[in-house]
Design a protein around this motif. Structure first.
Motif, PDB file in Angstrom:
ATOM      1  N   SER A 111      13.172 -22.206   4.163  1.00  0.00           N
ATOM      2  CA  SER A 111      11.789 -22.320   5.943  1.00  0.00           C
ATOM      3  C   SER A 111      13.033 -21.500   6.621  1.00  0.00           C
ATOM      4  O   SER A 111      13.838 -21.680   6.780  1.00  0.00           O
ATOM      5  CB  SER A 111      12.504 -24.259   5.846  1.00  0.00           C
ATOM      6  OG  SER A 111      13.177 -24.855   6.368  1.00  0.00           O
ATOM      7  N   ASP A 114      10.133 -21.788  13.686  1.00  0.00           N
ATOM      8  CA  ASP A 114       8.552 -19.749  13.391  1.00  0.00           C
ATOM      9  C   ASP A 114       9.151 -19.323  14.599  1.00  0.00           C
ATOM     10  O   ASP A 114       8.430 -17.791  14.048  1.00  0.00           O
ATOM     11  CB  ASP A 114       7.833 -21.357  14.083  1.00  0.00           C
ATOM     12  CG  ASP A 114       7.449 -22.351  13.927  1.00  0.00           C
ATOM     13  OD1 ASP A 114       7.870 -22.735  12.859  1.00  0.00           O
ATOM     14  OD2 ASP A 114       7.329 -23.704  13.977  1.00  0.00           O
ATOM     15  N   PHE A 117      10.206 -16.841  12.304  1.00  0.00           N
ATOM     16  CA  PHE A 117       9.401 -15.781  11.046  1.00  0.00           C
ATOM     17  C   PHE A 117       8.605 -15.096  11.945  1.00  0.00           C
ATOM     18  O   PHE A 117       8.138 -13.995  11.350  1.00  0.00           O
ATOM     19  CB  PHE A 117       8.698 -17.741  10.938  1.00  0.00           C
ATOM     20  CG  PHE A 117       7.419 -17.871  10.019  1.00  0.00           C
ATOM     21  CD1 PHE A 117       8.480 -17.174   8.711  1.00  0.00           C
ATOM     22  CD2 PHE A 117       6.570 -17.513  10.044  1.00  0.00           C
ATOM     23  CE1 PHE A 117       7.486 -16.851   7.324  1.00  0.00           C
ATOM     24  CE2 PHE A 117       5.497 -16.686   8.764  1.00  0.00           C
ATOM     25  CZ  PHE A 117       6.227 -17.201   7.520  1.00  0.00           C
ATOM     26  N   ASN A 118       7.806 -15.409  13.180  1.00  0.00           N
ATOM     27  CA  ASN A 118       7.121 -14.808  13.384  1.00  0.00           C
ATOM     28  C   ASN A 118       7.589 -12.908  13.961  1.00  0.00           C
ATOM     29  O   ASN A 118       6.899 -12.297  13.696  1.00  0.00           O
ATOM     30  CB  ASN A 118       6.185 -15.209  15.089  1.00  0.00           C
ATOM     31  CG  ASN A 118       5.538 -16.389  14.090  1.00  0.00           C
ATOM     32  OD1 ASN A 118       4.113 -16.053  13.286  1.00  0.00           O
ATOM     33  ND2 ASN A 118       5.253 -17.630  14.655  1.00  0.00           N
TER      34      ASN A 118
END
Length: 216
Positions: A111, A114, A117-118
């Protein structure tokens, strides 16, 4: 942004969870807003035995020979393998710049944070999320057999190990297309350059007094 193409590479294993952005690129290197020049300082505090400073020649710095990036068998690797919550911590985009400048095009982890990740998609790096059992299997393969290669096929959304095991991953269709076409936010905007110019001209014709200072 460079188009993402299918490729094969040795996998660089970082067997840790919660690898944060300060580990990826320490705070002293954040003064520059250029997207290049960060590769030598990727994982700086894990990679070297001394304190790194901006602009320093890294070729003469003492290396931590136990760290995976300094091992000959993993040189040239373009795939990074890690565990859960990769890229946590501060929102610095420099973390992805450092990965990309070093040559990493794909990260495989359980994982991600966020924002990190973007940021990957905005800079041509593919973040693949796999279930914990698959991550365990990949680390076990490296531990048992040594450095292993994988084939990354973004179009088919597969990562294929040397053993022939195929790992399928999910990805947002729009983000996938942007990687394949090499489109970052600026390039996406420039696709509408004609429409933007038309709107600006119409606006100047409708309310010319708003643009008087610009004209002078």
């Amino acid at each position: 942004m460079e188009k993402f193409v299918n490729y094969s590479s040795v996998v660089i294993p970082i067997d840790r969870s919660n690898v944060d952005t300060d580990a990826l690129i320490p705070k002293q290197f954040l003064k520059s807003v250029e997207k290049s020049g960060f590769g030598d300082n990727l994982f700086d505090e894990w990679r070297y035995l001394d304190q790194g400073e901006p602009g320093q020649d890294c070729s003469d710095r003492p290396l931590n020979t136990d760290f995976v990036l300094n091992k000959k068998a993993y040189r040239g690797g373009r795939i990074l393998l890690a565990r859960d919550n990769f890229g946590c911590g501060s929102s610095r985009e420099h973390a992805v710049w450092a990965l990309r400048d070093f040559g990493i095009r794909t990260v495989i982890a359980g994982s991600y944070a966020d924002i990190f990740f973007n940021n990957c998609f905005k800079n041509g790096v593919l973040p693949i999320s796999l279930p914990g059992a698959d991550i365990d299997a990949l680390f076990a393969q490296d531990a048992e057999s040594g450095p292993c290669s994988m084939d990354i096929d973004l179009e088919r959304q597969t990562a294929t190990a040397e053993s022939g095991q195929v790992y399928r991953f999910e990805i947002d269709g729009f983000k996938k297309q942007c990687l394949l076409e090499g489109l970052d936010d600026i390039a996406l905007t420039l696709q509408h350059e004609g429409d933007i110019a038309t709107y600006e001209q119409r606006r100047m014709n409708d309310v010319p007094w708003l643009f008087e200072d610009l004209a002078s």
